[in-house]
Scaffold this active site. Structure first.
Site, short mmCIF file in Angstrom:
data_model
loop_
_atom_site.label_atom_id
_atom_site.label_comp_id
_atom_site.label_asym_id
_atom_site.label_seq_id
_atom_site.Cartn_x
_atom_site.Cartn_y
_atom_site.Cartn_z
N ARG A 14 -12.34 41.93 -54.74
CA ARG A 14 -12.37 40.53 -54.27
C ARG A 14 -12.37 40.47 -52.74
O ARG A 14 -13.38 40.22 -52.13
CB ARG A 14 -11.17 39.75 -54.85
CG ARG A 14 -11.35 38.23 -54.80
CD ARG A 14 -11.17 37.61 -53.42
NE ARG A 14 -9.85 37.84 -52.86
CZ ARG A 14 -9.50 37.49 -51.62
NH1 ARG A 14 -10.38 36.89 -50.83
NH2 ARG A 14 -8.29 37.75 -51.16
N ASP A 15 -11.23 40.76 -52.15
CA ASP A 15 -11.11 40.63 -50.69
C ASP A 15 -12.13 41.52 -50.00
O ASP A 15 -12.71 41.15 -48.97
CB ASP A 15 -9.68 41.01 -50.27
CG ASP A 15 -9.39 40.69 -48.82
OD1 ASP A 15 -10.16 39.94 -48.20
OD2 ASP A 15 -8.39 41.21 -48.30
N HIS A 203 -0.10 43.40 -46.71
CA HIS A 203 -1.56 43.29 -46.75
C HIS A 203 -2.05 43.49 -45.32
O HIS A 203 -2.29 42.53 -44.58
CB HIS A 203 -1.97 41.92 -47.30
CG HIS A 203 -3.45 41.77 -47.49
ND1 HIS A 203 -4.04 41.79 -48.74
CD2 HIS A 203 -4.46 41.60 -46.61
CE1 HIS A 203 -5.34 41.63 -48.60
NE2 HIS A 203 -5.62 41.51 -47.32
N HIS A 205 -4.46 45.00 -42.29
CA HIS A 205 -5.84 45.37 -41.95
C HIS A 205 -5.82 46.48 -40.90
O HIS A 205 -4.89 46.58 -40.10
CB HIS A 205 -6.59 44.14 -41.43
CG HIS A 205 -6.98 43.19 -42.53
ND1 HIS A 205 -7.89 42.18 -42.37
CD2 HIS A 205 -6.59 43.12 -43.83
CE1 HIS A 205 -8.04 41.53 -43.51
NE2 HIS A 205 -7.26 42.07 -44.41
N CYS A 236 -16.66 46.77 -43.38
CA CYS A 236 -17.98 47.37 -43.14
C CYS A 236 -18.32 47.36 -41.65
O CYS A 236 -18.31 46.30 -41.02
CB CYS A 236 -19.03 46.60 -43.91
SG CYS A 236 -20.69 47.10 -43.50
N ASN A 245 -9.82 45.64 -44.23
CA ASN A 245 -8.72 46.06 -45.11
C ASN A 245 -8.47 47.55 -45.00
O ASN A 245 -9.41 48.35 -44.93
CB ASN A 245 -9.09 45.77 -46.58
CG ASN A 245 -9.09 44.29 -46.89
OD1 ASN A 245 -8.08 43.62 -46.74
ND2 ASN A 245 -10.23 43.78 -47.32
MG MG Z 1 -7.67 41.39 -46.47
#
Ligand code: MG
Length: 293
Positions: A14-15, A203, A205, A236, A245
């Site tokens: 998803r993310d 969460h 990054h 990416c 992430n």
């Molecule tokens: Mg994220």
């Protein structure tokens, strides 16, 4: 004290995919999720019920769920409003994720509503998700691109509010990836004064290469849930403004090396990462995956 076991929450399908320039068809998304489940991941964010014109990468999430045969796996899906929630419940979702930000400016720019309005939306939605486990994302938990550093007390207050509204878990997002370990730990410590640490997830990054250091700093407080994205999906290097992430492979390599159990097999996550990056047309954004050749 470090936890002996960590639950990895896989957010790549998803993310991650939502922030990739290539749209992946539902059958491939379902195959990716199945490969991740076979690797031992037990909580895999499976998609989002949001407007397909705004987020085409998450179109047909109902089809993804219908394809999967993974009764033992928790498959949270992101919803933004009552319409999305109704669609998710109709598709059989049992785990829901909702999102807001610890910054009014970020809410307004990304969700088109104030922080207060996003909380009113939750107050309407969450009671309708009876029987579901609800995960609440807090973006900009360390800094906001518009408002600068986020005061830890504000994140703690927001986490307490989301918990009172019915969220079972709060995922604390360093959306910009600019956080560093002392700040990350101070934020999580402040939140842990308001919400039990067992209900918190990290969460983080890796945009600035700080994610593993930040995760380790917070694990020392006893956090036992970490979000990560297979192959670093969403980070990416060819996509400007990509999500960044932290890669599941990189977190797993660190935890394996420290003797912290996850139940997840690195070689299988690496294979799942290569499966999906072959479809995306770029190499995995995971140092571990690249090092393993
Ligand atoms: Mg994220």
């Amino acid at each position: 004290m470090l936890p002996s076991h960590i639950t990895l929450v896989e957010v790549g399908p998803r993310d991650g995919l939502q922030n990739e320039p290539v749209i992946v068809p539902p059958a491939i998304r379902a195959r990716l999720i199945t490969l991740l489940a076979e690797a031992g991941l037990t909580m895999i964010e499976a998609g989002a019920f949001v407007r397909p014109d705004l987020v085409p990468a998450m179109a047909a999430t109902a089809q993804v769920l219908a394809t999967l045969a993974l009764p033992q796996i928790r498959l949270p899906v992101l919803v933004a409003n009552r319409r999305g929630l109704a669609d998710a419940l109709a598709a059989g979702a049992r785990d829901i994720a909702v999102f807001t930000a610890a910054s009014d400016s970020f809410c307004k720019r990304n969700m088109g509503c104030s922080l207060e309005q996003s909380l009113s939306r939750f107050a309407e939605m969450i009671p309708l998700a009876q029987g579901c486990r609800v995960r609440g994302y807090i973006s900009c938990a360390l800094a906001c691109p518009f408002d600068g550093p986020t005061p830890p007390a504000r994140v703690a207050e927001l986490a307490a509010t989301l918990t009172a509204l019915g969220c079972h878990e709060i995922s604390l997002g360093d959306t910009m990836g600019t956080g560093t370990p002392v700040a990350a730990r101070a934020m999580v410590a402040a939140v842990a004064e308001r919400v039990p640490i067992g209900q918190l997830a990290l969460h983080f990054h890796d945009s600035y290469g700080q994610a593993l250091a930040n995760i380790l700093a917070c694990l020392e407080l006893g956090v036992a849930v970490v979000d990560a994205s297979v192959a670093g999906l969403g980070g990416c290097p060819f996509a400007p403004g990509a999500g960044g992430n932290v890669a599941t492979e990189d977190v797993l390599f660190m935890l394996d090396g420290m003797g912290i159990t996850t139940g997840v097999r690195l070689d299988k996550v690496v294979a799942a990462g290569r499966f999906i990056t072959d479809h995306l047309g770029h190499p995995p954004v995971s140092k571990v995956s690249r090092a393993l050749g």
